[in-house]
Scaffold this motif. Structure first.
Motif, short mmCIF file in Angstrom:
data_model
loop_
_atom_site.label_atom_id
_atom_site.label_comp_id
_atom_site.label_asym_id
_atom_site.label_seq_id
_atom_site.Cartn_x
_atom_site.Cartn_y
_atom_site.Cartn_z
N ARG A 14 0.82 -1.20 0.00
CA ARG A 14 0.00 0.00 0.00
C ARG A 14 0.87 1.26 0.00
N ILE A 15 0.27 2.35 -0.49
CA ILE A 15 0.92 3.65 -0.45
C ILE A 15 0.14 4.51 0.54
N PHE A 16 0.82 4.99 1.57
CA PHE A 16 0.22 5.86 2.57
C PHE A 16 0.63 7.30 2.25
N HIS A 17 -0.35 8.20 2.22
CA HIS A 17 -0.04 9.61 2.03
C HIS A 17 -0.16 10.30 3.39
N VAL A 18 0.94 10.90 3.84
CA VAL A 18 0.99 11.55 5.16
C VAL A 18 1.04 13.06 4.96
N GLN A 19 0.08 13.73 5.55
CA GLN A 19 -0.04 15.18 5.40
C GLN A 19 -0.07 15.84 6.78
N THR A 20 0.87 16.76 7.00
CA THR A 20 0.95 17.46 8.28
C THR A 20 0.85 18.96 8.04
N TYR A 35 -3.67 9.08 4.70
CA TYR A 35 -4.61 8.65 3.66
C TYR A 35 -4.14 7.34 3.04
N VAL A 36 -5.11 6.51 2.67
CA VAL A 36 -4.83 5.34 1.84
C VAL A 36 -5.93 5.28 0.78
N GLY A 37 -5.55 5.32 -0.49
CA GLY A 37 -6.53 5.26 -1.56
C GLY A 37 -7.51 6.42 -1.56
N GLY A 38 -7.09 7.58 -1.09
CA GLY A 38 -7.94 8.76 -1.10
C GLY A 38 -8.84 8.89 0.12
N GLU A 39 -8.82 7.91 1.03
CA GLU A 39 -9.65 7.95 2.23
C GLU A 39 -8.75 8.09 3.46
N ILE A 40 -9.25 8.80 4.48
CA ILE A 40 -8.49 8.98 5.71
C ILE A 40 -8.48 7.68 6.50
N HIS A 193 -9.50 19.27 3.53
CA HIS A 193 -8.32 19.14 2.69
C HIS A 193 -8.70 18.44 1.40
N CYS A 194 -8.35 19.02 0.27
CA CYS A 194 -8.69 18.43 -1.03
C CYS A 194 -7.42 18.22 -1.85
N ALA A 195 -7.45 17.20 -2.68
CA ALA A 195 -6.30 16.91 -3.52
C ALA A 195 -6.76 16.21 -4.78
N LEU A 196 -5.92 16.30 -5.82
CA LEU A 196 -6.13 15.52 -7.03
C LEU A 196 -5.35 14.22 -6.88
N LEU A 197 -5.99 13.11 -7.20
CA LEU A 197 -5.34 11.81 -7.18
C LEU A 197 -5.37 11.26 -8.60
N ILE A 198 -4.19 11.08 -9.19
CA ILE A 198 -4.08 10.53 -10.54
C ILE A 198 -3.55 9.11 -10.42
N ALA A 199 -4.34 8.15 -10.88
CA ALA A 199 -3.95 6.75 -10.82
C ALA A 199 -3.79 6.20 -12.23
N ASP A 207 0.52 2.90 -10.54
CA ASP A 207 1.22 4.00 -9.87
C ASP A 207 0.22 5.11 -9.65
N GLU A 208 0.50 5.99 -8.71
CA GLU A 208 -0.39 7.12 -8.48
C GLU A 208 0.40 8.34 -8.03
N ILE A 209 -0.17 9.49 -8.35
CA ILE A 209 0.42 10.78 -7.96
C ILE A 209 -0.72 11.62 -7.39
#
Length: 215
Positions: A14-20, A35-40, A193-199, A207-209
């Motif tokens: 998995r890819i974890f997105h950490v935002q502080t 976040y994982v997969g766009g969900e907290i 908090h909003c973001a674009l997720l490109i998969a 891959d995702e950005i």
């Protein structure tokens, strides 16, 4: 308010997105979202109320506390804190649906061993999406070792938010050169908090950005 941190942490399959981020002196909290997969998946909140008595308030001290909290959460992830499915049924369901399939996990393992050429996405310039604007997305899909383009890869662009479910903005496929270009309409400024997720997905892996949307 001090500029925050955003880090993608690959652990296991998995890819974890950490935002502080700093909530500001009016609300002296430091908030870290995972976040994982766009969900907290989880959140952590620290405070720096103890620093408000100091005058003038040194931003460097707050920045150091943010840095420590951000690194601490990343360390927890790498140490396996989120390896097991949470007891909360809702989080457990999210974990199941966000886990990558077994074949992708195998591809990533082989990639780490240097034996497999897997898909990666590349940006020619940083993504700086802003609320209320028509934003152009331009990515390239290629193989990470040979650098060969990956045509026909499926691309999905989603809007993810800390306050509501993710929504799909558009989908498409990379062209013969492995490129994909489109424009997406971003919503007006909104709470959370909003973001674009490109998969991007193909037979060579996924891959995702992601990029935070700013005012």
């Amino acid at each position: 308010m001090i500029t925050g941190y955003n880090t993608d942490v690959r652990h296991g399959n998995r890819i974890f997105h950490v935002q502080t981020e700093d909530k500001g002196v009016a609300n002296p909290k430091i908030e870290t979202l995972i976040y994982v997969g766009g969900e907290i998946l989880d959140s952590y909140r620290g405070t720096y109320e103890d620093l408000l008595a100091e005058f003038p308030l040194q931003e460097g001290v707050i920045q150091a506390r943010m840095d420590d909290q951000h690194k601490s959460v990343i360390r927890d992830i790498k140490n396996g804190k989120y390896d097991t499915t949470p007891n909360d049924p809702l989080l457990a369901e999210r974990s199941v649906f966000n886990d990558k399939p077994l074949d992708q996990a195998i591809l990533e393992y082989l990639q780490q061993e240097g034996d497999t050429d897997t898909l990666e996405m590349v940006l020619d310039e940083p993504m700086l999406p802003k609320f209320g604007e028509l934003f152009q997305v331009r990515i390239r899909a290629r193989l990470c070792v040979s650098q060969n383009p990956v045509p026909g890869a499926d691309v999905t662009i989603r809007l993810i938010s800390s306050l509501k479910k993710a929504t799909t903005l558009t989908t498409g496929r990379t062209d013969a050169e492995g490129q994909f270009t489109t424009k997406v309409e971003l919503p007006p400024s909104q709470p959370g908090h909003c973001a674009l997720l490109i998969a991007c997905a193909s037979e060579f892996g996924n891959d995702e950005i992601r990029a935070l949307i700013t005012a």
